[in-house]
Design a protein around this motif. Structure first.
Motif, short mmCIF file in Angstrom:
data_model
loop_
_atom_site.label_atom_id
_atom_site.label_comp_id
_atom_site.label_asym_id
_atom_site.label_seq_id
_atom_site.Cartn_x
_atom_site.Cartn_y
_atom_site.Cartn_z
N ASP A 262 -81.43 10.51 121.49
CA ASP A 262 -81.19 10.90 120.11
C ASP A 262 -80.00 11.83 120.07
OD1 ASP A 262 -82.09 13.90 119.86
OD2 ASP A 262 -83.71 12.94 120.97
N LEU A 263 -79.31 11.86 118.94
CA LEU A 263 -78.13 12.67 118.76
C LEU A 263 -78.39 13.68 117.64
CD1 LEU A 263 -75.48 9.77 118.73
CD2 LEU A 263 -76.64 10.80 120.70
N ASN A 264 -77.93 14.91 117.85
CA ASN A 264 -78.06 15.96 116.83
C ASN A 264 -79.50 16.14 116.36
OD1 ASN A 264 -76.83 17.97 115.21
ND2 ASN A 264 -76.91 16.61 113.44
N LYS A 265 -80.43 16.08 117.32
CA LYS A 265 -81.87 16.29 117.03
C LYS A 265 -82.37 15.33 115.95
CE LYS A 265 -81.35 21.21 118.08
NZ LYS A 265 -81.46 22.59 117.56
N ASN A 266 -81.88 14.09 116.02
CA ASN A 266 -82.28 13.04 115.07
C ASN A 266 -81.89 13.35 113.63
OD1 ASN A 266 -83.69 10.92 116.61
ND2 ASN A 266 -85.06 12.59 117.19
N LYS A 267 -80.83 14.13 113.45
CA LYS A 267 -80.38 14.46 112.10
C LYS A 267 -78.94 13.97 111.93
CE LYS A 267 -83.20 18.66 111.83
NZ LYS A 267 -83.16 20.14 111.69
N THR A 268 -78.65 13.42 110.77
CA THR A 268 -77.29 12.97 110.51
C THR A 268 -76.40 14.18 110.25
OG1 THR A 268 -75.96 11.37 109.28
CG2 THR A 268 -77.55 12.69 108.03
N VAL A 269 -75.10 13.96 110.09
CA VAL A 269 -74.18 15.06 109.80
C VAL A 269 -73.35 14.68 108.58
CG1 VAL A 269 -74.02 15.83 112.19
CG2 VAL A 269 -72.41 14.13 111.37
N GLU A 270 -72.85 15.69 107.90
CA GLU A 270 -71.97 15.50 106.76
C GLU A 270 -70.67 16.25 107.05
OE1 GLU A 270 -72.41 13.63 104.18
OE2 GLU A 270 -74.48 13.03 104.60
N LEU A 271 -69.58 15.50 107.24
CA LEU A 271 -68.30 16.10 107.59
C LEU A 271 -67.23 15.70 106.59
CD1 LEU A 271 -68.22 15.34 111.45
CD2 LEU A 271 -68.97 17.45 110.33
N ASN A 272 -66.20 16.53 106.49
CA ASN A 272 -65.01 16.16 105.74
C ASN A 272 -64.12 15.31 106.64
OD1 ASN A 272 -65.76 17.70 103.45
ND2 ASN A 272 -64.97 19.56 104.43
N GLU A 273 -63.22 14.56 106.04
CA GLU A 273 -62.32 13.73 106.81
C GLU A 273 -61.51 14.58 107.82
OE1 GLU A 273 -58.11 11.50 106.35
OE2 GLU A 273 -59.36 11.63 104.54
N GLY A 274 -61.52 14.13 109.08
CA GLY A 274 -60.79 14.84 110.13
C GLY A 274 -61.55 15.97 110.77
N GLN A 275 -62.66 16.39 110.19
CA GLN A 275 -63.46 17.46 110.78
C GLN A 275 -64.22 16.94 111.99
OE1 GLN A 275 -66.25 19.17 108.00
NE2 GLN A 275 -67.09 20.61 109.49
N VAL A 276 -64.33 17.76 113.03
CA VAL A 276 -65.02 17.38 114.26
C VAL A 276 -66.18 18.34 114.50
CG1 VAL A 276 -64.83 17.19 116.77
CG2 VAL A 276 -62.96 16.39 115.33
N LYS A 277 -67.29 17.79 114.95
CA LYS A 277 -68.46 18.61 115.25
C LYS A 277 -69.06 18.16 116.58
CE LYS A 277 -72.83 20.32 113.35
NZ LYS A 277 -73.77 20.28 112.20
N LEU A 278 -69.36 19.12 117.46
CA LEU A 278 -70.08 18.83 118.70
C LEU A 278 -71.56 19.05 118.46
CD1 LEU A 278 -67.74 20.56 121.33
CD2 LEU A 278 -67.90 18.14 120.77
N VAL A 279 -72.36 18.06 118.82
CA VAL A 279 -73.80 18.13 118.59
C VAL A 279 -74.56 17.83 119.89
CG1 VAL A 279 -73.52 17.47 116.17
CG2 VAL A 279 -73.94 15.70 117.87
N THR A 280 -75.86 17.92 119.83
CA THR A 280 -76.70 17.80 121.01
C THR A 280 -77.01 16.34 121.35
OG1 THR A 280 -78.72 17.96 119.69
CG2 THR A 280 -77.81 20.01 120.58
N LEU A 281 -77.32 16.12 122.61
CA LEU A 281 -77.83 14.85 123.10
C LEU A 281 -79.24 15.06 123.63
CD1 LEU A 281 -77.66 11.91 124.24
CD2 LEU A 281 -76.64 12.92 126.31
N GLY A 282 -80.17 14.26 123.16
CA GLY A 282 -81.54 14.32 123.66
C GLY A 282 -81.85 13.11 124.51
N ALA B 153 -69.62 14.21 120.34
CA ALA B 153 -68.62 14.65 119.37
C ALA B 153 -68.56 13.66 118.22
CB ALA B 153 -67.24 14.77 120.03
N VAL B 154 -68.55 14.18 117.00
CA VAL B 154 -68.57 13.35 115.79
C VAL B 154 -67.39 13.73 114.91
CG1 VAL B 154 -70.02 12.52 113.90
CG2 VAL B 154 -71.09 13.57 115.91
N THR B 155 -66.82 12.75 114.26
CA THR B 155 -65.78 13.01 113.27
C THR B 155 -65.86 11.97 112.16
OG1 THR B 155 -63.44 13.58 113.00
CG2 THR B 155 -63.93 11.59 114.25
N LYS B 156 -65.07 12.20 111.14
CA LYS B 156 -65.00 11.27 110.01
C LYS B 156 -63.53 10.95 109.78
CE LYS B 156 -66.85 10.86 105.28
NZ LYS B 156 -67.45 11.66 104.17
#
Length: 446
Positions: free
Chosen positions: A314-334, A351-354
């Motif tokens: 699972d990624l990000n504790k089974n939670k989706t993310v909301e990002l702006n275009e070009g924004q990057v977020k590092l999240v967890t791996l389960g 790593a996630v981006t939009k």
């Protein structure tokens, strides 16, 4: 006397080797003529290009000329576009445009690095139509771009109106990337190999092309299908050069495959699955063909098979993310191991981006949308039931995103490497033969 003969044998072998190298390069590039015949492209590796309906393309770069080929795969839903080609040669970037008059094409360019300065006509081409089939070939002398030579410079081409892939060629060789391409690539990636090109299992490619944003490049090796097995089973290499940092340009030469849920031909996801001796990596880009398709970050449902063991991710504790275009977020791996009933959580392994994506409306017009792109590294050290030995099956499934599974693949050995190995074997054999003859001669004279 024996030493002179040995030197003569080695010199002869080296000469033949150099001739064979020259023949490899000559065969790849010789006799490409912009004449509308297209059969001079038959021997050159090509990568797929497109969104759902796939055509093919490739690119070659000789010392002083760039040549590239595009077809629409005999599919009326794909047209060879006239605008929005981005050509990169090393650190130089150009915008190419076709001016088509009854199939005769003049190629114009603007220098993106010089405030989009017009360079005027820089090349020629031909586009032929035969029913629903379109085929084009084009040539640009590098001097028209202000470049003396492309040797040692990576050369890439992409066009979001045609597909998300990037075709790649390097001087004196052909890469299909992407390509697969993205395949890339062409190499192309034309990212390779016959590139893109490469293409990486997914016939290594770049799906994209945006520079330092999240555009990775893709060269799908398979057409969108309900189940994909990339080009070869896992062949692990020492280091794939992938960092989980949200940059994504290290995926530009990696193979990618278009995946979908059976019966859903719109919601395509470009997926790459690779492994080295430390990690298993996967890359997923949400790129539906039509505007309004599924573009969200998918945090759950991943099943990773390594050898005879299966793990649930699972990624990000089974939670989706909301990002702006070009924004990057590092999240967890389960990682859940069903055999041991143990769950491990690793920070910053995803790593996630939009980013912007090109899509179509119902009437066929092109629009700009947004979609999520993410990359993940699964350490083999955390997969307690598995080893890091090459050759084992590595596969990724997610019923939320596609039907079936995608298999991991590794790199390929270029012909030049095989030629070097052959030369070394020949030299060793000649030395051994000469040494044995010398010993025999000495024994006979005693």
């Amino acid at each position: 006397m024996m030493m002179k003969k040995l030197i003569l044998v080695l010199f002869t072998m080296l000469s033949l080797f150099l001739i064979s190298i020259d023949r490899v390069y000559a065969d790849s590039h010789a006799d490409i003529k912009i004449d509308g015949q297209f059969n001079d492209w038959d021997h050159i590796n090509k990568a797929q290009v497109g969104y759902y309906n796939m055509g093919s393309w490739t690119m070659v770069v000789s010392e002083d000329t760039l040549s590239f080929y595009i077809d629409n795969g005999n599919n009326s839903n794909i047209s060879i576009p006239d605008k929005n080609y981005t050509l990169k040669v090393g650190n130089r970037s150009y915008d190419l445009e076709f001016n088509n008059s009854d199939g005769q094409v003049s190629v114009t360019a603007r220098d993106i690095n010089d405030s989009w300065r017009s360079l005027g006509n820089v090349g020629t081409g031909i586009i032929k139509k035969d029913g629903s089939k379109q085929t084009g070939e084009f040539s640009v002398p590098l001097m028209k771009l202000g470049i003396s030579t492309a040797n040692a410079a990576e050369t890439t081409l992409n066009n979001p109106n045609l597909g998300p892939q990037t075709v790649t060629a390097t001087a004196s060789q052909i890469n299909s990337s992407s390509s697969d391409s993205s395949n890339s690539s062409s190499s192309s990636s034309a990212n390779s190999s016959s590139s893109s090109s490469s293409n990486s299992s997914s016939s290594s490619a770049s799906e994209t092309s945006s520079s330092n944003s999240a555009e990775g490049s893709s060269t799908p090796q398979d057409s969108a299908s309900s189940s994909s097995s990339q080009a070869s089973p896992n062949n692990q290499t020492n280091d794939l050069g992938i960092s989980i940092d949200g940059n994504f340009n290290d995926w530009s030469d990696k193979p990618k495959a278009p995946m979908k849920i059976e019966g859903d031909d719109d919601n395509i996801k470009y997926v790459s699955l690779l492994a080295d001796d430390k990690n298993i990596y996967f890359y997923i880009e949400m790129r539906p063909v039509l505007s309004g398709g599924y573009v969200n970050f998918q945090p759950s449902g991943y099943e990773l098979t390594v050898g005879n063991a299966k793990y649930f991710l699972d990624l990000n504790k089974n939670k989706t993310v909301e990002l702006n275009e070009g924004q990057v977020k590092l999240v967890t791996l389960g990682i859940y191991n069903s055999k041991t009933d143990k769950y491990e959580k690793l920070d910053d392994h995803v790593a996630v981006t939009k980013k912007k994506i090109t899509q179509k409306m119902g009437d066929g017009s092109t629009v700009t949308g947004e979609g999520y792109l993410f990359e993940c590294a699964v350490p083999l050290s955390e997969l307690k039931e598995s080893s890091n030995m090459p050759g084992q099956t590595i596969a990724l499934a997610n019923k939320n995103l596609w039907t079936g599974q995608i298999n991991a693949s590794g790199g390929s050995t270029k012909p030049i490497i095989l030629a070097v190995v052959g030369l070394l074997i020949a030299i060793f054999s000649a030395y051994k033969y000469g040494n044995c003859k010398s010993k025999s001669w000495r024994n006979n004279t005693k």
